[in-house]
Design an enzyme around this catalytic site. Structure first.
Site, PDB file in Angstrom:
ATOM      1  N   SER A  91       0.823  -1.207   0.000  1.00  0.00           N
ATOM      2  CA  SER A  91       0.000   0.000   0.000  1.00  0.00           C
ATOM      3  C   SER A  91       0.865   1.270   0.000  1.00  0.00           C
ATOM      4  O   SER A  91       1.732   1.396  -0.856  1.00  0.00           O
ATOM      5  CB  SER A  91      -0.942  -0.068   1.206  1.00  0.00           C
ATOM      6  OG  SER A  91      -2.048   0.730   0.961  1.00  0.00           O
ATOM      7  N   HIS A 113      -7.687  -5.628   0.334  1.00  0.00           N
ATOM      8  CA  HIS A 113      -6.428  -4.885   0.450  1.00  0.00           C
ATOM      9  C   HIS A 113      -5.649  -5.417   1.661  1.00  0.00           C
ATOM     10  O   HIS A 113      -6.011  -5.143   2.805  1.00  0.00           O
ATOM     11  CB  HIS A 113      -6.797  -3.410   0.649  1.00  0.00           C
ATOM     12  CG  HIS A 113      -5.647  -2.468   0.618  1.00  0.00           C
ATOM     13  ND1 HIS A 113      -4.814  -2.339  -0.472  1.00  0.00           N
ATOM     14  CD2 HIS A 113      -5.211  -1.578   1.531  1.00  0.00           C
ATOM     15  CE1 HIS A 113      -3.909  -1.406  -0.212  1.00  0.00           C
ATOM     16  NE2 HIS A 113      -4.127  -0.931   0.998  1.00  0.00           N
TER      17      HIS A 113
HETATM   18  C1  GTR Z   1      -5.416   4.552   1.406  1.00  0.00           C
HETATM   19  C2  GTR Z   1      -4.778   5.421   0.354  1.00  0.00           C
HETATM   20  C3  GTR Z   1      -4.039   4.552  -0.603  1.00  0.00           C
HETATM   21  C4  GTR Z   1      -3.181   3.489   0.091  1.00  0.00           C
HETATM   22  C5  GTR Z   1      -3.761   2.995   1.392  1.00  0.00           C
HETATM   23  C6  GTR Z   1      -2.834   2.340   2.392  1.00  0.00           C
HETATM   24  O1  GTR Z   1      -6.237   5.242   2.252  1.00  0.00           O
HETATM   25  O2  GTR Z   1      -5.807   6.122  -0.263  1.00  0.00           O
HETATM   26  O3  GTR Z   1      -3.288   5.358  -1.483  1.00  0.00           O
HETATM   27  O4  GTR Z   1      -1.889   3.912   0.252  1.00  0.00           O
HETATM   28  O5  GTR Z   1      -4.354   3.988   2.116  1.00  0.00           O
HETATM   29  O6  GTR Z   1      -1.666   2.707   2.542  1.00  0.00           O
HETATM   30  O7  GTR Z   1      -3.341   1.491   3.121  1.00  0.00           O
END
Ligand code: GTR
Length: 427
Positions: A265, A406
């Protein structure tokens, strides 16, 4: 999103994002307007890059400069007083399976100033220096496993009474909270080491966190704010990875020529930037890095530049702000960030349940970067047909998408280990 997934600061930021996520976000492929990517092989003066040497000596520095001035900002060299303190070594950790080292990296000398802690596990009984995965984590190093020998870390979280961010020592009960994401046993069983650092040691992840991180250490006299092309938080975290590499190069139990830099991420964006700048990283793994990482910014799908700049103004340099809603004016796009890794092995991974990161945009960036590997006689993605779930493509550029949210899963690590085994077989 649970504490398992993110540290306090990241969690607070994420919850804020969830609350504010605009309903204008596009998730329909048919509604992605056409766009034209800048050609990674066309130099600024219009000449075409036709060979590896021209890429390395002329085009690569042009792209690196664009990323420095427009995206992540410029990072300083290693500080003169950088110092490594090997605080502990246990040759029979994890019931004899591993050697565990805890190393403190002092950024301004061993004087109680800024520092980060590296936790290192190496396979026990290794006959030669171990290749290793290095990654920043959202939580303290004590989250990597249940190993009681790991020093408890510190994390930033909002104080319930004041809502201000405060740093707190972790509780014993948090031990192992991120173990699923690191798959330490699997990594060791395949003969690799793992080194982790809590990213908040370098700079805490919230708007206003800068004074508590390492950036002020490098301010010019009288400077209080970063210049428009100075490094921001992602630059600082990536710089921390390079300082970890400075240590790894000194450790004779580690094969510093085979260090893969890994991140998930926002830390996947960070791993890409660390690998782009520092060619000592022999492999780069981007796990769902999304917008500002591996995903094509020009695609109107999922998160966009304006979302990043509005919600995480501390991640990118001030010059990046001008591209909010103006992606077509970018003299770069994600495929060029990926191309900076060439000819080293690169893995881009997505998750079906993570549409905010734009999995197709991540795949297409890997495709568009692949001609740069071809200059070196290496095979890139080799198709523009996006594979289905659990159908990894693993050449010198690799890609997979899997079911699920995610996250970093066992499946993801199985692929990274397989990839490292294949790419480093000549070692
Ligand atoms: C989200 C962000 C993403 C990603 C993510 C993370 O909120 O919008 O770009 O980086 O966080 O790091 O979990």
């Amino acid at each position: 999103m649970t504490r398992l997934a993110l540290g306090g600061a990241a969690l607070a930021a994420c919850l804020a994002v969830a609350a504010q996520r605009p309903d204008t976000t596009n998730y329909e492929e048919a509604k992605v307007p056409k766009y034209t990517l800048p050609d990674p092989l066309a130099m600024r003066n219009g000449e075409r890059v036709r060979d590896a040497k021209t890429w390395t000596t002329r085009r690569r520095p042009e792209i690196l400069e664009i990323y420095r001035s427009e995206v992540f900002g410029r990072s300083p060299a290693a500080p003169a007083k950088l110092d490594f303190e090997v605080a502990s070594v246990d040759k029979a950790a994890l019931g004899g399976k591993a050697v565990r080292k805890q190393v403190t990296v002092w950024f301004a000398g061993r004087n109680g100033g800024p520092k980060m802690d590296i936790l290192i596990y190496l396979p026990a009984g290794a006959k030669k220096p171990a290749p290793l995965f290095l990654g920043l984590g959202f939580l303290g190093n004590d989250s990597v496993s249940l190993d009681p020998g790991v020093k408890l870390g510190e994390e930033w979280a909002p104080d319930p009474a004041t809502r201000k961010m405060v740093k707190r020592a972790n509780a014993e009960t948090a031990r192992g909270a991120a173990a699923q994401r690191w798959q330490l046993d699997m990594i060791l069983a395949r003969g690799y080491g793992l080194a982790t650092i809590n990213y908040a040691d370098i700079e805490p992840d919230f708007d206003g966190g800068m004074p508590y991180g390492i950036r002020p250490l490098f301010f010019r006299p009288g400077q209080t704010q970063p210049a428009p092309d100075d490094w921001a938080a992602i630059g600082a975290w990536a710089w921390g990875l390079s300082r970890a590499m400075d240590y790894l190069e000194t450790d004779r139990d580690i094969d510093a020529k085979h260090v893969a830099v890994f991140g998930h991420s926002r830390l996947g964006k960070t791993a890409l930037w660390a690998g782009a700048q520092d060619t000592r990283f022999a492999m780069v793994i981007s796990n769902e890095s999304g917008e500002g990482g591996a995903a094509i910014s020009r695609r109107n799908f999922g998160e966009r530049t304006a979302d990043l700049n509005a919600r995480f103004p501390h991640w990118f340099c001030a010059n990046f702000k001008k591209y909010s809603g103006r992606e077509e004016e970018m003299p770069f796009d994600a495929h060029m960030l990926l191309a900076l890794i060439a000819p080293r092995p690169l893995y881009v991974a997505s998750a079906e349940g993570d549409q905010w990161s734009d999995p197709r945009g991540e795949f297409l960036a890997a495709v568009a970067a692949s001609p740069v590997w071809a200059l070196f006689g290496k095979r890139g993605i080799g198709t523009d047909q996006m594979p289905g779930n659990r159908q990894p493509i693993q050449h010198a550029v690799a890609y997979h998408i899997r079911e699920g949210k995610h996250d970093v899963t066992t499946y993801d690590w199985e692929q990274y280990l397989k990839f490292a085994g294949a790419q480093w077989k000549s070692k």
